[in-house]
Scaffold this active site. Structure first.
Site, PDB file in Angstrom:
ATOM      1  N   ARG A 165     143.102  46.113 -35.416  1.00  0.00           N
ATOM      2  CA  ARG A 165     142.539  46.304 -34.057  1.00  0.00           C
ATOM      3  C   ARG A 165     143.526  45.849 -32.986  1.00  0.00           C
ATOM      4  O   ARG A 165     143.145  45.263 -31.974  1.00  0.00           O
ATOM      5  CB  ARG A 165     141.223  45.533 -33.869  1.00  0.00           C
ATOM      6  CG  ARG A 165     140.144  45.868 -34.831  1.00  0.00           C
ATOM      7  CD  ARG A 165     139.607  47.304 -34.690  1.00  0.00           C
ATOM      8  NE  ARG A 165     138.628  47.501 -35.729  1.00  0.00           N
ATOM      9  CZ  ARG A 165     138.949  47.930 -36.959  1.00  0.00           C
ATOM     10  NH1 ARG A 165     140.197  48.281 -37.263  1.00  0.00           N
ATOM     11  NH2 ARG A 165     138.033  48.051 -37.873  1.00  0.00           N
ATOM     12  N   SER A 256     131.138  46.635 -33.359  1.00  0.00           N
ATOM     13  CA  SER A 256     131.397  45.262 -33.824  1.00  0.00           C
ATOM     14  C   SER A 256     131.836  44.419 -32.644  1.00  0.00           C
ATOM     15  O   SER A 256     132.835  44.738 -31.988  1.00  0.00           O
ATOM     16  CB  SER A 256     132.514  45.260 -34.867  1.00  0.00           C
ATOM     17  OG  SER A 256     132.164  46.117 -35.918  1.00  0.00           O
ATOM     18  N   GLU A 360     136.136  41.381 -30.482  1.00  0.00           N
ATOM     19  CA  GLU A 360     136.893  42.640 -30.548  1.00  0.00           C
ATOM     20  C   GLU A 360     136.713  43.384 -29.213  1.00  0.00           C
ATOM     21  O   GLU A 360     137.606  44.066 -28.731  1.00  0.00           O
ATOM     22  CB  GLU A 360     136.351  43.491 -31.706  1.00  0.00           C
ATOM     23  CG  GLU A 360     137.031  44.833 -31.861  1.00  0.00           C
ATOM     24  CD  GLU A 360     136.487  45.620 -33.063  1.00  0.00           C
ATOM     25  OE1 GLU A 360     136.203  45.021 -34.109  1.00  0.00           O
ATOM     26  OE2 GLU A 360     136.353  46.848 -32.920  1.00  0.00           O
TER      27      GLU A 360
HETATM   28  C1  LIG Z   1     128.046  52.127 -32.232  1.00  0.00           C
HETATM   29  C2  LIG Z   1     129.526  51.817 -32.242  1.00  0.00           C
HETATM   30  C3  LIG Z   1     130.225  51.851 -33.430  1.00  0.00           C
HETATM   31  C4  LIG Z   1     131.605  51.559 -33.462  1.00  0.00           C
HETATM   32  N1  LIG Z   1     132.248  51.600 -34.655  1.00  0.00           N
HETATM   33  C5  LIG Z   1     133.564  51.298 -34.712  1.00  0.00           C
HETATM   34  C6  LIG Z   1     134.264  51.325 -35.963  1.00  0.00           C
HETATM   35  O1  LIG Z   1     133.709  51.669 -36.998  1.00  0.00           O
HETATM   36  N2  LIG Z   1     135.576  50.983 -35.965  1.00  0.00           N
HETATM   37  C7  LIG Z   1     136.238  50.612 -34.823  1.00  0.00           C
HETATM   38  O2  LIG Z   1     137.432  50.328 -34.899  1.00  0.00           O
HETATM   39  N3  LIG Z   1     135.606  50.600 -33.622  1.00  0.00           N
HETATM   40  C8  LIG Z   1     134.302  50.915 -33.538  1.00  0.00           C
HETATM   41  N4  LIG Z   1     133.646  50.871 -32.334  1.00  0.00           N
HETATM   42  C9  LIG Z   1     134.373  50.426 -31.130  1.00  0.00           C
HETATM   43  C10 LIG Z   1     134.943  51.568 -30.265  1.00  0.00           C
HETATM   44  O3  LIG Z   1     134.252  52.771 -30.495  1.00  0.00           O
HETATM   45  C11 LIG Z   1     136.434  51.785 -30.455  1.00  0.00           C
HETATM   46  O4  LIG Z   1     137.177  50.625 -30.177  1.00  0.00           O
HETATM   47  C12 LIG Z   1     136.946  52.936 -29.563  1.00  0.00           C
HETATM   48  O5  LIG Z   1     138.135  53.435 -30.043  1.00  0.00           O
HETATM   49  C13 LIG Z   1     137.171  52.562 -28.121  1.00  0.00           C
HETATM   50  O6  LIG Z   1     137.557  53.755 -27.449  1.00  0.00           O
HETATM   51  P1  LIG Z   1     137.080  54.028 -25.977  1.00  0.00           P
HETATM   52  O7  LIG Z   1     137.673  55.298 -25.539  1.00  0.00           O
HETATM   53  O8  LIG Z   1     135.615  53.915 -25.871  1.00  0.00           O
HETATM   54  O9  LIG Z   1     137.809  52.826 -25.240  1.00  0.00           O
HETATM   55  P2  LIG Z   1     137.207  51.863 -24.120  1.00  0.00           P
HETATM   56  O10 LIG Z   1     136.090  51.062 -24.655  1.00  0.00           O
HETATM   57  O11 LIG Z   1     136.991  52.625 -22.872  1.00  0.00           O
HETATM   58  O12 LIG Z   1     138.477  50.905 -23.927  1.00  0.00           O
HETATM   59  C14 LIG Z   1     138.894  50.011 -24.921  1.00  0.00           C
HETATM   60  C15 LIG Z   1     140.223  49.370 -24.487  1.00  0.00           C
HETATM   61  O13 LIG Z   1     141.226  50.382 -24.461  1.00  0.00           O
HETATM   62  C16 LIG Z   1     141.755  50.530 -23.132  1.00  0.00           C
HETATM   63  N5  LIG Z   1     141.952  51.965 -22.927  1.00  0.00           N
HETATM   64  C17 LIG Z   1     141.042  52.948 -23.129  1.00  0.00           C
HETATM   65  N6  LIG Z   1     141.610  54.142 -22.885  1.00  0.00           N
HETATM   66  C18 LIG Z   1     142.885  53.900 -22.503  1.00  0.00           C
HETATM   67  C19 LIG Z   1     143.973  54.725 -22.109  1.00  0.00           C
HETATM   68  N7  LIG Z   1     143.878  56.049 -22.053  1.00  0.00           N
HETATM   69  N8  LIG Z   1     145.153  54.116 -21.762  1.00  0.00           N
HETATM   70  C20 LIG Z   1     145.287  52.770 -21.834  1.00  0.00           C
HETATM   71  N9  LIG Z   1     144.299  51.932 -22.182  1.00  0.00           N
HETATM   72  C21 LIG Z   1     143.105  52.497 -22.521  1.00  0.00           C
HETATM   73  C22 LIG Z   1     140.726  49.908 -22.210  1.00  0.00           C
HETATM   74  O14 LIG Z   1     141.306  49.439 -21.008  1.00  0.00           O
HETATM   75  C23 LIG Z   1     140.194  48.787 -23.077  1.00  0.00           C
HETATM   76  O15 LIG Z   1     141.090  47.705 -23.032  1.00  0.00           O
HETATM   77  C24 LIG Z   1     132.283  51.198 -32.259  1.00  0.00           C
HETATM   78  C25 LIG Z   1     131.575  51.189 -31.047  1.00  0.00           C
HETATM   79  C26 LIG Z   1     130.211  51.502 -31.028  1.00  0.00           C
HETATM   80  C27 LIG Z   1     129.477  51.491 -29.721  1.00  0.00           C
END
Ligand SMILES: Cc1cc2nc3c(=O)[nH]c(=O)nc-3n(C[C@H](O)[C@H](O)[C@H](O)COP(=O)(O)OP(=O)(O)OC[C@H]3O[C@@H](n4cnc5c(N)ncnc54)[C@H](O)[C@@H]3O)c2cc1C
Length: 364
Positions: A165, A256, A360
């Site tokens: 992560r 998580s 996380e």
């Molecule tokens: C129900 C549920 C289940 C999940 N299961 C998993 C799992 O199985 N495994 C896992 O690893 N994660 C899981 N996650 C966590 C999450 O989905 C991941 O971390 C996901 O990849 C985050 O992507 P996002 O686009 O939503 O990023 P965001 O939440 O919008 O951002 C996360 C971070 O990345 C940065 N960021 C986002 N986009 C950019 C960009 N384009 N440029 C620079 N920085 C950026 C943000 O500033 C922040 O620091 C889960 C979440 C939920 C709600």
């Protein structure tokens, strides 16, 4: 195209569904023209990037904060060889849509990550992982806009410095901010089953093999010979996820909430003997030794065994079938309640195991 909105509530743009006021929301769809323009105007200074909002917690109203939100959503398939295909996805592409699309094209690499919410840009920052795979396994390169050089930079997979992560994108000072614009993946044409996660191996063998073989390799060979496709793996993964995790459309969460703690083997021994000394304790502490000789503990297990499952703060509680997930149970929880619950869990796990959990979820 740039779209600017003042004083916006991000509640609907995050999977937690908590009130989250920001001073300015800036969406962009064409990085090459929009980002240099926003940079020239100083709009990127001190800003935060929001992807799909599935791993972020806005802890307090932020009237002075600018939030940058990529909405570019192109996907390009290119340079097919006998073994691999290069796929480039814009940062705003939904990860699960990309998983579905690549599985439909019978490409291997993203199937185990099916069902993870959020965008590919956020996934490349967080190095998402599930069911024995991580996004970094498939990353070829990541192209970003750099606030330091005021231009575009392409990071090779090695440059991304991926870990659990973790990535180089999580370790930038504010004035060095990197905005991920697109992610290039190398996916496999030839079968490449990843069965490292026991639950997935069992489920696939139950459905597609004569039973579980003695060895891991024999299972891979039998499942491959039986023609198991990336789509079949995707469907199995989605079913496993649905049985454990809250559906984002029904219950707010950020997945998580805590990382699995990684400790030295010396520290592991201390934690085990401390736990074993507890009266009436019959549950052996689970752990896994990583390739670099560290011990990874299960945060969900520690939370459960520390007796945290019933902790709650206002509308914030733990998801009973996966206590690693803090949920907005009532739908009207606040960030303050989530933070209070987070602190209570950290304190309780620390007092029982002497291990400090770290989140996380990104706190803003
Ligand atoms: C129900 C549920 C289940 C999940 N299961 C998993 C799992 O199985 N495994 C896992 O690893 N994660 C899981 N996650 C966590 C999450 O989905 C991941 O971390 C996901 O990849 C985050 O992507 P996002 O686009 O939503 O990023 P965001 O939440 O919008 O951002 C996360 C971070 O990345 C940065 N960021 C986002 N986009 C950019 C960009 N384009 N440029 C620079 N920085 C950026 C943000 O500033 C922040 O620091 C889960 C979440 C939920 C709600």
């Amino acid at each position: 195209m740039i779209r600017l909105r003042e004083n916006t509530d991000l509640k609907e743009m995050t999977t937690f569904g908590l009130p989250a006021l920001c001073g300015r929301l800036v969406e962009f769809s064409d990085p090459e023209t929009d980002l240099p323009e926003l940079d020239r105007q100083g709009i990127l200074d001190g800003a935060v990037v929001l992807g799909g909002g599935s791993n972020m917690l806005f802890t307090a109203p932020a009237p002075d904060l600018t939030v940058i939100h990529p909405v570019n959503t192109g996907v390009r398939f290119s340079s097919r060889t006998e073994d691999t295909v290069i796929v480039t996805a814009d940062a705003g592409v939904t990860l699960d849509d990309l998983c579905r699309q690549t599985c439909e094209s019978r490409l291997w690499g993203l199937e185990n990550l099916s069902g993870i919410p959020g965008h590919i840009g956020g996934a490349a920052v967080q190095n998402v992982g599930a069911y024995g795979a991580e996004l970094s396994d498939a990353v070829e390169s990541v192209t970003c806009y750099s606030l330091k050089s005021h231009g575009f930079v392409t990071f090779t997979k090695d440059d991304c410095r991926y870990g659990y992560r973790d990535s180089v994108f999580k370790h930038q000072h504010q004035d060095e901010m990197l905005i991920v614009c697109r992610v290039t993946l190398r996916l496999r044409v030839t079968p490449d089953l990843k069965l490292g996660y026991k639950g997935l191996r069992d489920a696939l063998c139950e459905k597609f093999a004569s039973g579980k073989n003695a060895s891991f390799q024999a299972d891979i060979e039998e499942l491959t010979a039986n023609g198991v496709s990336p789509m079949a793996v995707r469907e199995t993964v989605v079913a496993l996820r649905d049985s454990k995790l809250p559906a984002p459309s029904e219950t707010g969460s950020a997945g998580s909430f805590f990382k699995n703690p990684v400790v030295t083997t010396g520290e592991l021994e201390r934690v085990i003997s401390h736990w074993n000394e507890k009266e009436g304790n019959t549950h052996p502490l689970p752990y896994h030794i990583t390739s670099d000789g560290m011990a990874k503990l299960s945060a969900a297990w520690l939370i459960d065994k520390a007796g945290c499952k019933t902790l709650a703060e206002g509308g914030a509680a733990l998801w009973q079938s996966q206590p690693l997930v803090i949920v907005n149970l009532t739908g009207d929880a606040t960030a303050e309640e989530v933070v209070k619950l987070e602190k209570a869990i950290i304190r309780q796990v620390e007092s029982v195991f002497g291990v400090t959990l770290s989140p996380e979820v990104i706190h803003i």
